[in-house]
Write an enzyme that holds these catalytic residues in place. Sequence first.
Site, PDB file in Angstrom:
ATOM      1  N   SER A  27       0.831  -1.203   0.000  1.00  0.00           N
ATOM      2  CA  SER A  27       0.000   0.000   0.000  1.00  0.00           C
ATOM      3  C   SER A  27       0.867   1.256   0.000  1.00  0.00           C
ATOM      4  CB  SER A  27      -0.876   0.045   1.254  1.00  0.00           C
ATOM      5  OG  SER A  27      -1.627  -1.122   1.360  1.00  0.00           O
ATOM      6  N   HIS A  76      -0.959  -2.562  -7.222  1.00  0.00           N
ATOM      7  CA  HIS A  76      -1.741  -2.235  -6.028  1.00  0.00           C
ATOM      8  C   HIS A  76      -3.228  -2.453  -6.296  1.00  0.00           C
ATOM      9  CE1 HIS A  76      -3.113   0.895  -2.859  1.00  0.00           C
ATOM     10  NE2 HIS A  76      -2.958  -0.279  -2.304  1.00  0.00           N
ATOM     11  N   GLU A 134      -3.464  -0.028  -9.399  1.00  0.00           N
ATOM     12  CA  GLU A 134      -2.429   0.978  -9.650  1.00  0.00           C
ATOM     13  C   GLU A 134      -1.157   0.218 -10.038  1.00  0.00           C
ATOM     14  OE1 GLU A 134      -3.642   4.717  -6.769  1.00  0.00           O
ATOM     15  OE2 GLU A 134      -2.491   3.128  -5.855  1.00  0.00           O
ATOM     16  N   ASN A 147      -4.833   6.796  -2.519  1.00  0.00           N
ATOM     17  CA  ASN A 147      -4.704   7.154  -1.103  1.00  0.00           C
ATOM     18  C   ASN A 147      -4.165   8.574  -0.937  1.00  0.00           C
ATOM     19  OD1 ASN A 147      -5.765   4.833  -0.051  1.00  0.00           O
ATOM     20  ND2 ASN A 147      -3.799   3.772   0.048  1.00  0.00           N
TER      21      ASN A 147
HETATM   22  N1  LIG Z   1      -6.357  -4.756   3.280  1.00  0.00           N
HETATM   23  C1  LIG Z   1      -6.410  -3.796   2.370  1.00  0.00           C
HETATM   24  O1  LIG Z   1      -7.394  -3.054   2.275  1.00  0.00           O
HETATM   25  C2  LIG Z   1      -5.268  -3.626   1.417  1.00  0.00           C
HETATM   26  C3  LIG Z   1      -5.489  -2.941   0.206  1.00  0.00           C
HETATM   27  C4  LIG Z   1      -4.433  -2.821  -0.710  1.00  0.00           C
HETATM   28  C5  LIG Z   1      -3.200  -3.338  -0.389  1.00  0.00           C
HETATM   29  N2  LIG Z   1      -3.000  -3.984   0.809  1.00  0.00           N
HETATM   30  C6  LIG Z   1      -1.677  -4.558   1.060  1.00  0.00           C
HETATM   31  O2  LIG Z   1      -1.735  -5.961   0.804  1.00  0.00           O
HETATM   32  C7  LIG Z   1      -0.826  -6.634   1.666  1.00  0.00           C
HETATM   33  C8  LIG Z   1      -1.572  -7.696   2.444  1.00  0.00           C
HETATM   34  O3  LIG Z   1      -2.599  -7.084   3.171  1.00  0.00           O
HETATM   35  P1  LIG Z   1      -3.813  -7.928   3.773  1.00  0.00           P
HETATM   36  O4  LIG Z   1      -4.850  -6.946   4.145  1.00  0.00           O
HETATM   37  O5  LIG Z   1      -4.125  -9.068   2.895  1.00  0.00           O
HETATM   38  O6  LIG Z   1      -3.138  -8.486   5.114  1.00  0.00           O
HETATM   39  P2  LIG Z   1      -3.505  -9.813   5.943  1.00  0.00           P
HETATM   40  O7  LIG Z   1      -2.970  -9.582   7.293  1.00  0.00           O
HETATM   41  O8  LIG Z   1      -4.944 -10.165   5.757  1.00  0.00           O
HETATM   42  O9  LIG Z   1      -2.641 -10.937   5.198  1.00  0.00           O
HETATM   43  C9  LIG Z   1      -1.253 -10.959   5.198  1.00  0.00           C
HETATM   44  C10 LIG Z   1      -0.843 -12.399   5.032  1.00  0.00           C
HETATM   45  O10 LIG Z   1       0.572 -12.444   4.794  1.00  0.00           O
HETATM   46  C11 LIG Z   1       1.062 -13.595   5.453  1.00  0.00           C
HETATM   47  N3  LIG Z   1       2.507 -13.522   5.606  1.00  0.00           N
HETATM   48  C12 LIG Z   1       3.216 -12.865   6.540  1.00  0.00           C
HETATM   49  N4  LIG Z   1       4.538 -13.053   6.318  1.00  0.00           N
HETATM   50  C13 LIG Z   1       4.647 -13.842   5.212  1.00  0.00           C
HETATM   51  C14 LIG Z   1       5.733 -14.394   4.489  1.00  0.00           C
HETATM   52  N5  LIG Z   1       6.976 -14.175   4.863  1.00  0.00           N
HETATM   53  N6  LIG Z   1       5.468 -15.143   3.411  1.00  0.00           N
HETATM   54  C15 LIG Z   1       4.195 -15.380   3.023  1.00  0.00           C
HETATM   55  N7  LIG Z   1       3.122 -14.895   3.672  1.00  0.00           N
HETATM   56  C16 LIG Z   1       3.350 -14.126   4.749  1.00  0.00           C
HETATM   57  C17 LIG Z   1       0.297 -13.616   6.776  1.00  0.00           C
HETATM   58  O11 LIG Z   1       0.384 -14.889   7.388  1.00  0.00           O
HETATM   59  C18 LIG Z   1      -1.113 -13.255   6.308  1.00  0.00           C
HETATM   60  O12 LIG Z   1      -1.859 -14.412   5.971  1.00  0.00           O
HETATM   61  C19 LIG Z   1      -0.164  -5.561   2.506  1.00  0.00           C
HETATM   62  O13 LIG Z   1       1.038  -5.183   1.902  1.00  0.00           O
HETATM   63  C20 LIG Z   1      -1.180  -4.430   2.469  1.00  0.00           C
HETATM   64  O14 LIG Z   1      -0.602  -3.169   2.705  1.00  0.00           O
HETATM   65  C21 LIG Z   1      -4.011  -4.152   1.712  1.00  0.00           C
END
Ligand SMILES: NC(=O)c1ccc[n+]([C@@H]2O[C@H](COP(=O)([O-])OP(=O)(O)OC[C@H]3O[C@@H](n4cnc5c(N)ncnc54)[C@H](O)[C@@H]3O)[C@@H](O)[C@H]2O)c1
Length: 421
Positions: A124, A145, A157, A195
């Site tokens: 993000s 993104h 994005e 954002n």
């Molecule tokens: N949630 C949102 O609205 C959103 C929107 C756009 C982007 N993002 C980005 O997407 C990414 C994930 O966000 P999310 O909301 O899915 O988080 P989440 O916490 O739901 O999921 C993250 C996952 O990554 C796993 N993980 C951690 N370390 C790891 C590793 N070394 N190898 C493999 N897996 C690993 C965790 O176990 C977890 O299942 C982040 O970078 C976040 O900034 C999130």
Amino acid sequence: MSYFEGDVKNVAVIGAGAMGSGIAASLVLNGFKVIMIDIKPEFVDKGLSNIKRILDSRVKKEVITSDQANEYLKSVKTQVDYDNLAEIDFVIEAALEKIDVKTTIFCELDKILKKSAVIASNTSALSISELASHTNRSDRVIGMHFFNPAHVMKLVEVIPGLKTSQKTIETTQKLAKSLGKVGVVVNECPGFLVNRLLFPYMNEALYALELNLASIVQIDEMAVQFGLPMGPFTLMDMTGLDVCLDVNDFLYNEYGERFKTNKLLKLMVENGLLGQKSKAGFFVHDPSLAYGANKEINPKVLELLSGLRKTEQIKDEFSFNQVILPMFNEAIYAYQEKVVELADIDVAMSYGCGLKRGILSLSNEHGLKWCLAQIEKYHALYGERFRPSWFLKKIVRSGIYNIMEMTDNSQKDGLSLAKLT
Ligand SMILES: NC(=O)c1ccc[n+]([C@@H]2O[C@H](COP(=O)([O-])OP(=O)(O)OC[C@H]3O[C@@H](n4cnc5c(N)ncnc54)[C@H](O)[C@@H]3O)[C@@H](O)[C@H]2O)c1
């Protein structure tokens, strides 16, 4: 170094959380084979259940048959290691938003993937160029993104780092298109585009509330009337106030005073009012009701506000322009910095946050001169949060009425706002 020939076929998704599993669902629904990787079997299982839930809801809506859903589910392989990645053409990393977690993943993948494979991050906010610097394939590292929920939201994005090749940008755009998404290229900058434009608007809604210029419900309703799918306070409650505070503080550190974080947001987080996830934010959230159905204001917020508000209030008639113009001004800053093509700004805001009308349409409606005069009026009243972009001043001085006069939408390939409706 030869680039892989032909289309992307085999994709790996790293991280099976909310985003990773949504991205994997979007991939299989569009004919890709996916390997989904997380660190523990229970995490990949949870991701797989989420994909199944998404597929089942499509079956219920009769978009796909249950046989198709089973086939799609079979296209996802899950694992907790980096075995069997030799055939992977494209990786989308959606693991935890921590730079050391992501750099370790990028470093590992770089060692084992075929030389031609692209590694994309769904980060993000973290720097794509920094992630790329941990690999020997900076030209094939990019930001991709997605927006939440990833299988629904149409915007992606596409964020090239400093060394990302044109070919990688094109491959990523093509992949986004084959998922039915609209890829908008955003040159790397803090907050990327959506954002970066949303936060000054949400922040200003907080300032308007603090100054008692309008109530939570009034501002939320004005936002919906303007064309947003929900008001800023409903959106902050849904996103999580702790996440909003982190992002706003990050943008403030990167851009300075235009993003000065509002005190109420800090206070609410300190008091554990995190929004929907803590059942209380600006509104009280009843888990038995659909999100946003309960419009009951949280009395604790009013208490915090009364401690913050000054007795002497600014006697300026409130207009929603005060809250939305920072988004317009930031859009012009982003264009001034060549972060994005002008015609892509409204496309991104429409597909990324559901804005039904373009933010740049403000200049069409009122003229750029009016937009600048309003921003300058608020700048005089409230200071640096409203410093107008110098580019805005330049185009006003040149006599241009509507900023869209500066671009010929008809030449954009499927990305003009006119083509959205
Ligand atoms: N949630 C949102 O609205 C959103 C929107 C756009 C982007 N993002 C980005 O997407 C990414 C994930 O966000 P999310 O909301 O899915 O988080 P989440 O916490 O739901 O999921 C993250 C996952 O990554 C796993 N993980 C951690 N370390 C790891 C590793 N070394 N190898 C493999 N897996 C690993 C965790 O176990 C977890 O299942 C982040 O970078 C976040 O900034 C999130």
